[in-house]
Design a protein around this motif. Structure first.
Motif, short mmCIF file in Angstrom:
data_model
loop_
_atom_site.label_atom_id
_atom_site.label_comp_id
_atom_site.label_asym_id
_atom_site.label_seq_id
_atom_site.Cartn_x
_atom_site.Cartn_y
_atom_site.Cartn_z
N ARG A 159 28.69 36.63 -65.59
CA ARG A 159 29.04 36.54 -67.00
C ARG A 159 28.96 37.93 -67.62
O ARG A 159 27.97 38.65 -67.45
N VAL A 160 30.00 38.33 -68.34
CA VAL A 160 30.06 39.68 -68.91
C VAL A 160 30.56 39.64 -70.35
O VAL A 160 31.30 38.73 -70.75
N ASP A 161 30.12 40.64 -71.10
CA ASP A 161 30.72 40.92 -72.40
C ASP A 161 31.85 41.91 -72.16
O ASP A 161 31.68 42.91 -71.44
N VAL A 162 33.02 41.61 -72.71
CA VAL A 162 34.18 42.49 -72.59
C VAL A 162 34.21 43.37 -73.84
O VAL A 162 34.39 42.88 -74.97
N THR A 183 33.51 37.27 -74.59
CA THR A 183 32.63 37.08 -73.43
C THR A 183 33.40 36.29 -72.39
O THR A 183 34.09 35.32 -72.72
N GLY A 184 33.32 36.71 -71.16
CA GLY A 184 34.08 36.03 -70.10
C GLY A 184 33.32 35.97 -68.79
O GLY A 184 32.14 36.31 -68.71
N THR A 185 34.03 35.55 -67.75
CA THR A 185 33.47 35.42 -66.41
C THR A 185 34.31 36.24 -65.45
O THR A 185 35.55 36.21 -65.51
N VAL A 186 33.64 36.98 -64.58
CA VAL A 186 34.37 37.75 -63.56
C VAL A 186 35.03 36.77 -62.60
O VAL A 186 34.37 35.92 -61.99
N TRP A 202 39.32 47.21 -59.68
CA TRP A 202 40.25 46.20 -60.21
C TRP A 202 39.46 44.91 -60.41
O TRP A 202 38.94 44.34 -59.47
N VAL A 203 39.37 44.50 -61.68
CA VAL A 203 38.57 43.34 -62.03
C VAL A 203 39.46 42.34 -62.75
O VAL A 203 40.20 42.69 -63.68
N SER A 204 39.39 41.08 -62.33
CA SER A 204 40.08 39.99 -63.03
C SER A 204 39.04 39.21 -63.81
O SER A 204 37.95 38.90 -63.29
N LEU A 205 39.35 38.88 -65.05
CA LEU A 205 38.41 38.23 -65.95
C LEU A 205 38.96 36.91 -66.46
O LEU A 205 40.15 36.81 -66.79
N LEU A 206 38.10 35.91 -66.52
CA LEU A 206 38.44 34.63 -67.14
C LEU A 206 37.92 34.70 -68.57
O LEU A 206 36.71 34.74 -68.82
N ILE A 207 38.87 34.71 -69.54
CA ILE A 207 38.51 34.86 -70.94
C ILE A 207 39.27 33.84 -71.78
O ILE A 207 40.17 33.15 -71.28
N SER A 208 38.90 33.74 -73.04
CA SER A 208 39.62 32.83 -73.93
C SER A 208 41.02 33.37 -74.18
O SER A 208 41.25 34.59 -74.25
N ALA A 209 41.96 32.45 -74.34
CA ALA A 209 43.36 32.85 -74.55
C ALA A 209 43.52 33.62 -75.86
O ALA A 209 44.40 34.49 -75.97
N ASP A 210 42.67 33.34 -76.85
CA ASP A 210 42.79 34.00 -78.15
C ASP A 210 42.49 35.49 -78.08
O ASP A 210 42.94 36.27 -78.93
#
Length: 233
Positions: A159-162, A183-186, A202-210
């Motif tokens: 879990r990370v803060d973007v 805030t999202g998930t790696v 190269w990092v892909s993040l799962l974040i809110s669409a907004d």
């Protein structure tokens, strides 16, 4: 004139039987006894105990063949036949596991979260590819320069803060001001390639669409940073 003398026998003459029949002979050997029933019952109990012991040993030493992850699997990755392997474990009724002839239940499906190598697999760890990304969320990629990732051990599932660094108007580079965009998930991580000489992650993040527009812009400007979020206890 000659005389013939007869000598009377001195051996006693056996008295005649009253019935006129000689008495039957009597055996002096001990009579044979039949085996008591309790001896037979004892033999049966010993045999039964041996059978029960053999069954308990077989039951406790019985193993089962299960499917485990052959490598670390990141969230959203689709599982193929080369991503799993079969091992033997002690049989237990508490283990949720996929047996070798049930692999079709998970092959072609996507991991719901990070699955370390060696994890015993079950259907609850996977979902249809379209269902892995929750509604209202997106996966977005970013190239991070050296120092933009919080640790070299950054891994899928963290879990990370973007964070977006704010650039002052007319100034070259970025100032020290920053704001948390979301805030999202790696989702997945590719460390810098040693072969190509690239220092970027190269990092892909799962974040809110907004928040995807702001995150994508910060990534394009090279102003994106990540910070690990502590687990709420």
């Amino acid at each position: 004139m000659a005389r013939t003398l007869f000598r009377q026998s001195t051996s006693p003459t056996p008295a005649p039987s009253m019935s006129g029949v000689a008495p039957s002979p009597v055996s002096l050997a001990s009579p044979k006894h039949r085996r008591p029933s309790w001896v037979v019952a004892g033999v049966v109990l010993v045999a039964l105990a041996a059978l029960i012991g053999a069954w308990v040993f077989a039951a406790t030493s019985e193993t089962m063949r299960v499917v485990v992850a052959a490598r670390d699997v990141s969230p959203g990755e689709v599982i193929g036949a080369t991503d799993v392997r079969v091992v033997e474990l002690g049989r237990s009724g508490d283990v949720r596991a996929i047996e070798p002839d049930e692999q079709s239940l998970i092959l072609g499906r996507a991991a719901r979260g990070p699955i370390p190598s060696g994890t015993v697999l079950n259907t609850g760890l996977f979902a249809d590819r379209a269902q892995v990304i929750p509604g209202g969320q997106v996966v977005i990629g970013a190239s991070l320069a050296v120092g933009a990732a919080p640790t070299a051990g950054l891994a899928a599932g963290d879990r990370v803060d973007v964070v977006g660094v704010v650039k002052s108007n007319g100034a070259a580079g970025a100032t020290g001001e920053a704001s948390v965009l979301t805030t999202g998930t790696v989702w997945s991580v590719e460390p810098p390639s040693t072969a190509g000489g690239s220092a970027a992650w190269w990092v892909s993040l799962l974040i809110s669409a907004d928040s995807q527009t702001a995150v994508a812009q910060a990534a394009a400007d090279g102003l994106l940073r990540l910070s690990l979020v502590g687990v709420q206890g």
